[in-house]
Each structure stands twice: as structure tokens, then as C-alpha cells.
Design an enzyme around this catalytic site. Structure first.
Site, short mmCIF file in Angstrom:
data_model
loop_
_atom_site.label_atom_id
_atom_site.label_comp_id
_atom_site.label_asym_id
_atom_site.label_seq_id
_atom_site.Cartn_x
_atom_site.Cartn_y
_atom_site.Cartn_z
N SER A 131 -17.44 -4.80 7.86
CA SER A 131 -17.09 -3.97 6.98
C SER A 131 -17.02 -4.14 5.38
O SER A 131 -16.93 -2.64 4.25
CB SER A 131 -15.67 -2.99 7.41
OG SER A 131 -14.81 -3.41 6.93
N CYS A 132 -16.90 -5.46 5.14
CA CYS A 132 -16.57 -5.87 4.02
C CYS A 132 -17.42 -6.31 3.23
O CYS A 132 -17.60 -5.86 1.46
CB CYS A 132 -15.68 -6.94 3.57
SG CYS A 132 -14.35 -5.42 4.51
N PHE A 133 -18.11 -6.82 3.89
CA PHE A 133 -18.93 -8.10 2.49
C PHE A 133 -20.21 -7.15 2.45
O PHE A 133 -20.63 -7.38 0.21
CB PHE A 133 -19.95 -9.51 2.95
CG PHE A 133 -18.11 -10.72 3.49
CD1 PHE A 133 -16.83 -10.55 2.95
CD2 PHE A 133 -18.80 -11.15 4.03
CE1 PHE A 133 -16.12 -11.82 3.18
CE2 PHE A 133 -17.96 -12.65 4.03
CZ PHE A 133 -16.30 -12.59 4.16
#
Ligand code: UGA
Length: 423
Positions: free
Chosen positions: A263-265
Site C-alpha cells: 500500500s505504500c511504495f
């Protein structure tokens, strides 16, 4: 201290339960009433190791509870903004949840007489706290910054290890609007054995993006080296093991494969790139592009060996990494789509993520085990390094129609016919 977390998603709940474990009194707040009831019943709405046991423990001790809205939360020392910052269609950061949380916190500040620090934990592009959060807090509280405190304190939690990361951080960042605000956070983090970096708010916001951008860059870097290794019959893992001995490089995050997900990079890199305005961050753009190409590459490798139309392809591993059911930006979601575009029949298996994948790919076949997926398969792709796949041996692959196995993650040892995307 008395603390409130606005947003009871992954970050809010892990941080809240973490602070409860450190002896603080925590209220997690959310707009989603069924989710709040679920948490108060002791059920965590997602899978994270150790979280449910701890939630139940602190609910029983009455040092933790969830509520809908901040309205009847008694005066707290700090409010943590932990809401999501998704990407819009163009990859830019969507700040609507942050803006709503700031408004709610402003109203709350108006209702309490005591000093309270608002801490932004949500990942926001540099400048956001000052340009979006502070004006909303001042407008809705009727107070001026200084009468309440403002800090940025980004999180560095990894899924699957979140509580452990919370308890044993590599470092703690306190971005402060003034010393008084920062001192409250310093006291809160006093029990942690980690270097504390005190700085201004926009630097703290940038530290979070720099950390994720560097980790993503490390992965795309080793994938680039790995792609070149493969062409020359070189094992990228031997190369990574060697250079990882150099302390300036380090071995972590040099596992080559089908690229990063989660969900982040991708979300954070896209947000940072699109916030750059007058600068063109080409290195980071290429980190993202290489990651997208890596997913195509594994399907192209198969296409180089066989026609995919009407062929049965076993896909082992659907989550973006092991020990989670999270499929957000998982390589498998795209790879399955590419296979389907080629007319292949996909049979997928994952120990935890099949239910989530079914929502995105309802029309493929799901198997109850790796062995079942492999039975009669014309080829197999391995996309997540689950421990149970590491135990697969010759006899598990014996029922394949053709022995074509491409590993997007390095898991198999000594299985005939297997080859890696980068080795
Ligand atoms: C990441 C960061 O590691 C956390 O520090 C950060 O707090 C978090 O994002 C966030 O911003 O919230 P997470 O997304 O949970 O944590 O996952 P990672 O363990 O970092 O893995 C990300 C992806 O990179 C996975 O798909 C993994 O398979 C891949 N990866 C990782 C590789 O392809 N190679 C590696 O060597 C390491």
C-alpha cells in the site's frame, strides 16, 4: 498520557495498541460505526501478527477503546492523525481524509480547555501539515497555533511486523512547530531505545518519503542488476550477498524478483513525484517504471517458452508479501491480468489472500493447495515467498503437464525445470 488516534485503520490501530502496551490510555476514533463495534468486541478488521491478543488485553484493562467521532473523548494530551492518504487517478495525494480529520480535531480543540498536541502520522507530502492541517485546526478551534501544539511524526511500520517495529524503532522523528509541542512527543517516546531526530515539520514529512523512496530504489536497482545477471547466466543473489557485506550498501532489500508491491511504495513515490512541481525527479520515475516492467517481464518469459492461449497456468502467491492477506498493488494482481489478456486459464493459490483476490479476479480458478493448483498445469509462476512454498519439492510438481516454473521470488531449491526472473 492520554492519547487519541483519528483513523482506526492499519496505522491508527497498530500505533494505538502500541502506545497502550507502553502504558498509555488510548482512544481510537473512526467514522465507520461497524468497525468501531468490531474493535470494541476485540476483533481486528485486518490480519496483523499479535494485534488481536494485545487489543483484547488492553480492552480488558480498560486502557484502550474505540469510538465513533471525537465528540465525547475526554481531554487528551495528544491527538494523532492516522487517516489514509490514497492516490487519486493521476497518482497525486488525496488529502480529503486528512482535511476531514483536521476539521474534526479543530472542533475537538475548541471543546477542551487544556493544552493538546496534534500529531500528523499520516504520510503527507512535505508542506501539507503547514498548508492544510494547521489552517483547518485554527479555523475550527478558534485558537491559534501555540495555544495547541502541532507535530509531524511519521511511522515506519512494516506489515506483518508492525507491533515489533513500533516497540523497537530504528529511529524516531519528531517534526515540531515549536519546542513545547516537540517536548510532549519526546516524553511520549522516552521509553523507546532509539535515536530521536528533532526537526521542523516539513523535514519530518520528507524523511518518511525519503525512506520509502530509498527502499523502493534499492529494490528496483537490484532488479535491474538481476535482469542483466540473468542474461549472462549470473546468480543475482550471489551478487547481492557479496555487495551486501559492504556496510555502505547493506544486504537488506536486495532480494531481486518481480518487484515491490503493497500500500505504500508505489503510492508514496507517485505522490512525491507529482508534488515536485518545478523539478523532474527522473530517478524516482524510473524506479516505478522498472517495477511495472518487472511484472510484464515474468509473463514475457513464459510467452518466450509457450503459447499462453487456453493453457493452464498455476499462480502460487497472491499477497504483496508473505504473512499478510493484503493484495494492494500486489504483483499477482497485474500478472494474472496479463495472463488472462493472453487467453490463459489461471489457477491460483495463496495461504491467506485468496478471498481478497477473488474480489478483483472473480473469474479465475482458486485451488485449495499448491499441489492442487499444480495438477495438470502447463506452467507455474511463483509470486510470493510464503514459507510453505519453500517446502515444495519434486513430488509436488510431479503432476504438472509441462515442467515450466518461473520464480518471481526466490523460494525453490533444487526443483528441476525452475528458473528465476533475475537468476
Ligand atoms: C514499507 C516499509 O518497509 C515500511 O518501513 C513503511 O513504514 C511502510 O512501507 C509504510 O510506508 O507504511 P511494507 O509496505 O509493509 O512496508 O512492506 P515491505 O516489507 O517494505 O515490502 C514492500 C515490497 O517490497 C514487498 O512487495 C516485498 O516483497 C518487496 N521487496 C522487499 C522486494 O521485492 N525485495 C526486497 O529485497 C524487499
Amino acid at each position: 498520557m492520554k492519547l487519541a488516534m483519528i483513523g482506526s485503520g492499519y496505522v491508527g490501530l497498530c500505533t494505538g495498541i502500541g502506545f497502550a502496551a507502553k502504558g498509555h490510555d488510548v482512544t481510537c476514533v473512526d467514522t465507520d460505526a461497524p468497525k468501531v463495534s468490531m474493535i470494541n468486541r476485540g476483533e481486528v478488521p485486518f490480519y496483523e501478527k499479535g494485534l488481536q491478543e494485545n487489543l483484547r488485553k488492553f480492552l480488558r484493562k480498560k486502557t484502550f477503546r474505540a469510538k465513533v467521532g471525537m465528540r465525547d473523548v475526554p481531554a487528551v494530551d495528544a491527538v494523532f492523525v492516522c487517516v489514509g492518504t490514497p492516490a487519486d487517478k493521476k497518482g497525486r495525494i488525496d488529502l480529503s481524509y486528512v482535511a476531514a480529520a483536521a476539521q474534526e480535531t479543530g472542533n475537538y480543540l475548541a471543546s477542551i480547555p487544556s493544552y493538546c498536541v496534534v500529531v500528523v502520522k499520516s504520510t503527507v507530502v512535505p508542506g501539507t501539515t503547514e498548508s492544510v492541517v494547521v489552517p483547518a485546526l485554527e479555523k475550527h478551534s478558534g485558537k491559534k497555533i501555540g495555544q495547541f501544539g502541532v507535530c509531524s511524526s511519521p511511522e515506519f511500520l512494516k506489515e506483518g511486523k508492525a507491533l515489533d517495529d513500533f516497540m523497537h524503532p530504528n529511529y524516531v522523528v519528531i517534526g515540531e512547530s515549536d519546542k513545547k509541542s516537540g517536548n510532549v512527543l519526546k516524553k511520549l517516546y522516552a521509553g523507546f531505545r532509539a535515536p530521536v531526530i528533532r526537526t521542523n515539520i516539513r523535514t519530518a514529512e520528507m524523511i518518511k518519503y525519503a525512506a520509502n523512496a530509498f527502499l523502493a530504489t534499492k529494490i528496483s536497482f537490484i532488479n535491474e542488476i538481476g535482469n542483466m545477471c540473468r542474461q549472462r547466466g549470473i546468480d543475482a543473489y550471489t551478487v547481492a550477498d557479496a555487495i551486501g557485506n559492504d556496510k555502505r550498501i547493506g544486504r537488506l532489500f536486495l532480494d531481486a524478483g518481480c518487484g515491490f508491491g503493497g500500500s505504500c511504495f508505489t503510492k508514496d513515490l507517485s505522490a512525491l513525484i507529482s508534488s515536485a512541481d518545478a523539478y523532474d525527479p527522473r530517478l524516482l520515475e524510473e524506479v516505478l517504471q522498472l517495477n511495472i516492467r518487472q511484472r510484464k517481464r515474468i509473463v514475457d518469459m513464459l510467452k518466450g517458452k509457450m503459447q499462453l492461449k487456453n493453457k493452464r497456468i498455476a499462480v502460487l502467491g497472491l499477497s504483496f508479501k508473505p504473512d499478510t492477506d493484503d493484495i494492494r498493488d500486489a504483483a499477482a494482481v497485474d500478472v494474472i491480468q496479463y495472463l488472462r489478456d493472453e487467453g490463459a486459464q489461471v489457477v491460483a493459490y495463496d495461504p491467506k489472500a485468496m478471498e481478497n483476490t477473488r474480489k478483483v479476479h472473480p473469474d479465475i480458478t482458486y485451488a485449495d493447495s499448491a499441489r492442487e493448483a499444480l495438477a495438470g498445469a502447463d506452467a507455474c509462476l511463483i509470486l510470493t515467498e510464503w514459507d510453505e512454498f519453500k517446502k515444495l519439492g519434486e513430488k509436488d510438481f510431479a503432476s504438472m503437464k509441462n515442467r515450466i516454473i518461473v520464480e518471481g521470488r526466490r523460494v525453490l531449491s533444487g526443483v528441476a525445470g525452475s528458473e528465476g526472473i533475475c537468476w
